[in-house]
Design a protein around this motif. Structure first.
Motif, PDB file in Angstrom:
ATOM      1  N   VAL A 135       0.696  -1.292   0.045  1.00 63.72           N
ATOM      2  CA  VAL A 135       0.006  -0.092   0.076  1.00 63.72           C
ATOM      3  C   VAL A 135       0.772   1.206   0.100  1.00 63.72           C
ATOM      4  O   VAL A 135       0.165   2.471  -0.002  1.00 63.72           O
ATOM      5  CB  VAL A 135      -0.862  -0.044   1.179  1.00 63.72           C
ATOM      6  N   SER A 136       2.082   1.211  -0.029  1.00 61.02           N
ATOM      7  CA  SER A 136       3.183   2.345  -0.216  1.00 61.02           C
ATOM      8  C   SER A 136       3.320   2.857  -1.516  1.00 61.02           C
ATOM      9  O   SER A 136       3.903   3.981  -1.602  1.00 61.02           O
ATOM     10  CB  SER A 136       4.369   2.060   0.649  1.00 61.02           C
ATOM     11  N   PHE A 137       3.122   2.019  -2.545  1.00 62.22           N
ATOM     12  CA  PHE A 137       3.548   2.272  -3.836  1.00 62.22           C
ATOM     13  C   PHE A 137       2.242   2.581  -4.537  1.00 62.22           C
ATOM     14  O   PHE A 137       1.263   1.880  -5.123  1.00 62.22           O
ATOM     15  CB  PHE A 137       4.121   1.047  -4.402  1.00 62.22           C
ATOM     16  N   PHE A 138       2.177   3.998  -5.064  1.00 66.77           N
ATOM     17  CA  PHE A 138       1.015   4.550  -5.836  1.00 66.77           C
ATOM     18  C   PHE A 138       1.487   4.515  -7.058  1.00 66.77           C
ATOM     19  O   PHE A 138       2.246   5.390  -7.527  1.00 66.77           O
ATOM     20  CB  PHE A 138       0.518   5.745  -5.061  1.00 66.77           C
ATOM     21  N   PRO A 143      -4.891   6.737 -14.536  1.00 64.10           N
ATOM     22  CA  PRO A 143      -5.531   7.424 -13.381  1.00 64.10           C
ATOM     23  C   PRO A 143      -6.460   6.912 -12.578  1.00 64.10           C
ATOM     24  O   PRO A 143      -6.672   7.265 -11.337  1.00 64.10           O
ATOM     25  CB  PRO A 143      -6.143   8.552 -14.297  1.00 64.10           C
ATOM     26  N   GLU A 144      -7.284   5.915 -13.226  1.00 61.77           N
ATOM     27  CA  GLU A 144      -8.631   5.591 -12.298  1.00 61.77           C
ATOM     28  C   GLU A 144      -7.996   4.606 -11.251  1.00 61.77           C
ATOM     29  O   GLU A 144      -8.495   4.540 -10.138  1.00 61.77           O
ATOM     30  CB  GLU A 144      -9.393   4.364 -13.390  1.00 61.77           C
ATOM     31  N   LEU A 145      -6.814   3.993 -11.735  1.00 61.31           N
ATOM     32  CA  LEU A 145      -6.192   3.148 -10.329  1.00 61.31           C
ATOM     33  C   LEU A 145      -5.626   4.178  -9.412  1.00 61.31           C
ATOM     34  O   LEU A 145      -5.734   3.399  -8.390  1.00 61.31           O
ATOM     35  CB  LEU A 145      -5.234   2.087 -11.123  1.00 61.31           C
ATOM     36  N   TYR A 146      -4.915   5.230  -9.863  1.00 64.92           N
ATOM     37  CA  TYR A 146      -4.420   6.083  -8.821  1.00 64.92           C
ATOM     38  C   TYR A 146      -5.431   6.489  -7.957  1.00 64.92           C
ATOM     39  O   TYR A 146      -5.081   6.633  -6.997  1.00 64.92           O
ATOM     40  CB  TYR A 146      -3.663   7.085  -9.659  1.00 64.92           C
TER      41      TYR A 146
END
Length: 292
Positions: A135-138, A143-146
């Protein structure tokens, strides 16, 4: 015998949902393709029961004591964990599916410690996941996933940071390196040191399963359900499934396997930190030993 033991587990509550997931896994088998199981073992006993000896709880298959793969006597710290392990054995049908017996496997690891890990080694390996936490890697593309990561991972990270007084390193540029604060390491080291050796083995199994210490901390602290923990760990995968479709025989089994693993591990950690005494002891003769 399996049903009474399973019902008796209800008094050792870690949350109805987690208990339900564990029991459903045993009832339904959480079936996998057996092609990777190189050596099937036929069920050779009728009932698994528990007895108490020298402050520990042992599991007996019929009237014989269970042993670990390394030949050590199989014994656990409290009644609840012993009942759960016995329930796993009683839930086996004609073939013993050892790859689904997560509590038995965790206990074997804690008893045998095949890699000879010390407490410091266990804690260090657990904390190492903070540098590569799921959960630390965005990911900014697409864009939808981000947006999904911001919406679902962001609040969870904030909850864990506030609960433990730490700073979780977040990366939005894959070329960057995590900025892991020494204060965060020190705080979590102190927290993990408050756990028993057995619980540390459980934490290790959990972070390796979901590749996230943040999610593991939230689950163990009951900020998350097992289902939600697994859902957050699979956020990117589920996004891809929604976009490209689901391979039912693979993705569904993977989901159920993760849920059963995390449910068993949550119970294992909880019970490993508990001291539960049995009120009435029923001893059975234990002569020959079964080794796995």
């Amino acid at each position: 015998m399996a049903a009474p033991l399973a019902r008796k587990l209800s008094k050792f509550d870690f949350g109805c949902t987690t208990i339900r997931l564990f029991r459903n896994c045993l009832k339904n088998g959480c079936k996998h393709d057996r092609s990777f199981n190189t050596r099937e073992l036929k069920k050779f006993y009728k009932n698994a029961t528990i007895t108490q000896s020298d402050g520990w709880f042992e599991v007996n298959l019929d009237q014989r004591k269970l042993r670990t793969p390394c030949g050590n006597l199989f014994r656990v710290p409290n009644e609840a964990l012993a009942l759960a392990v016995a329930t796993e054995w009683n839930s086996q049908k004609k073939i013993i599916n050892r790859h689904n017996m997560h509590l038995t496997s965790l206990c074997n690891t804690a008893l045998d410690n095949p890699m000879h890990k010390t407490r410091d080694t266990l804690i260090s390996s657990i904390l190492h996941f903070l540098e590569t936490d799921t959960v630390s890697f965005f990911i900014k593309e697409p864009p939808e996933l981000y947006r999904l990561q911001k919406e679902h991972w962001g609040p969870m990270i904030q909850m864990v940071e506030e609960r433990y007084g730490i700073q979780v390193p977040v990366i939005e540029d894959l070329a960057s390196t995590p900025d892991l604060k020494m204060e965060t390491v020190a705080t979590l080291t102190k927290y993990l040191q408050s756990h028993s050796d057995w619980a540390l083995f459980g934490y290790t199994f959990a972070v390796e399963t979901v590749k996230s210490l943040v999610l593991t901390l939230a689950l163990m602290d009951r900020m998350l359900t097992v289902e939600r923990c697994v859902q957050l760990s699979r956020l990117e995968q589920d996004f891809q499934i929604e976009r490209w479709g689901n391979v039912e025989w693979y993705h569904d089994l993977d989901l159920y396997d993760l849920q059963s693993r995390m449910a068993a591990t949550a119970l294992f950690v909880y019970w490993s930190n508990e001291t539960v005494k049995i009120k009435k002891k029923s001893m059975l003769p234990a002569s020959e030993a079964y080794v796995f």
